[in-house]
Scaffold this active site. Sequence first.
Site, PDB file in Angstrom:
ATOM      1  N   TYR A 139      38.760  40.720  26.192  1.00 49.04           N
ATOM      2  CA  TYR A 139      39.192  39.977  27.407  1.00 49.04           C
ATOM      3  C   TYR A 139      39.835  41.464  28.605  1.00 49.04           C
ATOM      4  O   TYR A 139      39.652  41.376  29.605  1.00 49.04           O
ATOM      5  CB  TYR A 139      40.130  39.171  27.151  1.00 49.04           C
ATOM      6  CG  TYR A 139      40.794  38.539  28.379  1.00 49.04           C
ATOM      7  CD1 TYR A 139      40.040  38.025  29.582  1.00 49.04           C
ATOM      8  CD2 TYR A 139      42.314  38.699  28.912  1.00 49.04           C
ATOM      9  CE1 TYR A 139      40.837  37.381  30.787  1.00 49.04           C
ATOM     10  CE2 TYR A 139      42.754  38.271  29.955  1.00 49.04           C
ATOM     11  CZ  TYR A 139      42.113  37.713  31.144  1.00 49.04           C
ATOM     12  OH  TYR A 139      42.411  37.314  32.057  1.00 49.04           O
ATOM     13  N   ARG A 146      35.929  44.083  35.805  1.00 51.46           N
ATOM     14  CA  ARG A 146      35.976  43.202  36.809  1.00 51.46           C
ATOM     15  C   ARG A 146      36.684  43.993  38.004  1.00 51.46           C
ATOM     16  O   ARG A 146      36.086  44.187  39.046  1.00 51.46           O
ATOM     17  CB  ARG A 146      36.642  41.970  36.588  1.00 51.46           C
ATOM     18  CG  ARG A 146      36.906  41.074  37.751  1.00 51.46           C
ATOM     19  CD  ARG A 146      37.408  39.433  37.412  1.00 51.46           C
ATOM     20  NE  ARG A 146      38.580  39.504  36.380  1.00 51.46           N
ATOM     21  CZ  ARG A 146      39.177  38.286  35.892  1.00 51.46           C
ATOM     22  NH1 ARG A 146      38.589  37.314  36.376  1.00 51.46           N
ATOM     23  NH2 ARG A 146      40.184  38.337  35.396  1.00 51.46           N
ATOM     24  N   TYR A 199      50.288  41.421  36.646  1.00 50.92           N
ATOM     25  CA  TYR A 199      50.914  41.183  35.268  1.00 50.92           C
ATOM     26  C   TYR A 199      51.267  42.804  34.804  1.00 50.92           C
ATOM     27  O   TYR A 199      50.560  43.755  35.069  1.00 50.92           O
ATOM     28  CB  TYR A 199      49.852  40.826  34.472  1.00 50.92           C
ATOM     29  CG  TYR A 199      49.580  39.277  34.376  1.00 50.92           C
ATOM     30  CD1 TYR A 199      50.431  38.411  34.798  1.00 50.92           C
ATOM     31  CD2 TYR A 199      48.420  38.758  33.830  1.00 50.92           C
ATOM     32  CE1 TYR A 199      50.167  37.032  34.802  1.00 50.92           C
ATOM     33  CE2 TYR A 199      48.157  37.570  33.594  1.00 50.92           C
ATOM     34  CZ  TYR A 199      49.027  36.533  34.128  1.00 50.92           C
ATOM     35  OH  TYR A 199      48.844  35.491  34.052  1.00 50.92           O
ATOM     36  N   ARG A 212      45.886  32.012  41.822  1.00 57.58           N
ATOM     37  CA  ARG A 212      45.965  30.605  41.162  1.00 57.58           C
ATOM     38  C   ARG A 212      45.327  29.325  41.696  1.00 57.58           C
ATOM     39  O   ARG A 212      45.173  28.494  40.761  1.00 57.58           O
ATOM     40  CB  ARG A 212      47.484  30.569  41.026  1.00 57.58           C
ATOM     41  CG  ARG A 212      48.371  31.479  40.410  1.00 57.58           C
ATOM     42  CD  ARG A 212      47.963  31.741  38.910  1.00 57.58           C
ATOM     43  NE  ARG A 212      48.769  32.997  38.301  1.00 57.58           N
ATOM     44  CZ  ARG A 212      48.766  33.179  37.101  1.00 57.58           C
ATOM     45  NH1 ARG A 212      47.493  32.721  36.332  1.00 57.58           N
ATOM     46  NH2 ARG A 212      49.366  34.151  36.482  1.00 57.58           N
ATOM     47  N   GLU A 319      43.821  25.584  28.004  1.00 59.65           N
ATOM     48  CA  GLU A 319      43.967  25.976  29.513  1.00 59.65           C
ATOM     49  C   GLU A 319      43.258  24.703  30.390  1.00 59.65           C
ATOM     50  O   GLU A 319      42.330  24.169  30.129  1.00 59.65           O
ATOM     51  CB  GLU A 319      42.990  27.322  29.658  1.00 59.65           C
ATOM     52  CG  GLU A 319      42.848  27.777  31.322  1.00 59.65           C
ATOM     53  CD  GLU A 319      42.348  29.024  31.357  1.00 59.65           C
ATOM     54  OE1 GLU A 319      42.708  30.156  30.429  1.00 59.65           O
ATOM     55  OE2 GLU A 319      41.146  29.291  31.884  1.00 59.65           O
TER      56      GLU A 319
HETATM   57  C1  3EB Z   1      46.469  33.477  32.792  1.00 61.06           C
HETATM   58  O1  3EB Z   1      47.107  32.699  33.622  1.00 61.06           O
HETATM   59  C2  3EB Z   1      45.825  32.595  31.732  1.00 61.06           C
HETATM   60  O2  3EB Z   1      40.927  36.275  33.906  1.00 61.06           O
HETATM   61  O3  3EB Z   1      40.057  34.996  35.502  1.00 61.06           O
HETATM   62  C3  3EB Z   1      43.474  31.968  33.842  1.00 61.06           C
HETATM   63  C4  3EB Z   1      42.669  32.032  34.821  1.00 61.06           C
HETATM   64  C5  3EB Z   1      43.520  33.125  32.985  1.00 61.06           C
HETATM   65  C6  3EB Z   1      41.744  33.012  35.083  1.00 61.06           C
HETATM   66  C7  3EB Z   1      40.759  35.313  34.602  1.00 61.06           C
HETATM   67  C8  3EB Z   1      42.649  34.182  33.093  1.00 61.06           C
HETATM   68  C9  3EB Z   1      41.773  33.977  34.368  1.00 61.06           C
HETATM   69  O4  3EB Z   1      46.564  34.811  32.781  1.00 61.06           O
HETATM   70  C10 3EB Z   1      44.278  33.212  31.678  1.00 61.06           C
END
Ligand code: 3EB
Length: 328
Positions: A139, A146, A199, A212, A319
């Site tokens: 990932y 990306r 992050y 989001r 999820e």
């Molecule tokens: C998160 O919130 C959980 O890498 O495109 C959620 C939605 C998550 C999209 C992405 C990853 C992605 O980090 C994982």
Amino acid sequence: MRFEFLPRSAHLPAVAAEVLLGGIGFASCGGPVPGLLEVSAPALEEDGPVLCMLRGEGGARQGRSGRVCHRSGDGFVFGRVDIAEEEFGADTPTRLVEATRQAYLAIFDCLRDLGCSHLARVWNYLPRINLVEFGEERYRRFNAGRQLAFEQRGRALEGAVPAACALGTDGTRIEIAFLACRDAFVPIENPRQTSAYRYPIEYGERSPTFSRAALLRCRSGDVLMVSGTAAIVGHRSLHVGDVLAQTREAMANIAAVLGRAGELMGRPGMGLSALEFTVYLRHRTDLAPVRRLLQDEFGLGQGLMFVEADICRSELLVEIEAYGGGGR
Ligand code: 3EB
């Protein structure tokens, strides 16, 4: 335009002949149908939805741009691309980065050709997402590829970035679908969560490029697409090992995103009951208890699609993504 969940029994070719812009179908959804991305992850309920379909407002034109197959109409493009990592030679630490980067470059070049530059939603499905190879989780290498593509095409890495989901499959190819629009969309963040694009480095050298939620202004009404949402508060995963507590936390996150969407629009947001949800479960044995919780504690019954897939952090068990609005 609106999203609509359909069961296995739906006569897909007839549906497609109408105003289907595109869709995401889970195994085995009964495809192939034009515009549909068939994902190598199984829908879990025999009588439940297997297909998340995007219904357009007029006729759709179909085309191809490099690796991308797309359908467009009325200021929107739905497209899909799939790539086998083997196309990029022997496995090395950078092969998945390169395959992902090429998939995204193909999407950006397609959007440039079609004059529809605003990438609003991306669905990412990746074989063995949690596998650690060459000392790094797949990932995270996907995230590197990306973000590199966004950077190399001069795109924003924060703010107006697409809503998204990223799940693991048992398939052999990277499977990606997207929705883009001619006019700008409204990106939405969650006040309970660190923006994924910020992050800290402990989650990888290059952060995940997604928002989001994305809100689209359509003629038929606003359409809200909530990204894959997990039990993450701040940037930390909570409730390790407890799928029910993770489900509650994910729903609290979705409720916060709805609240934020309402604030941005200056009016009460959509309620949970106005949405349809795709619930990704790492373990199919969690289906019954999670469905019961969503029914008993959130009043959800219809409009739930369950899919078995790996979540992008190995400690996460569930999820949830959501779709709403758009009128009929
Ligand atoms: C998160 O919130 C959980 O890498 O495109 C959620 C939605 C998550 C999209 C992405 C990853 C992605 O980090 C994982």
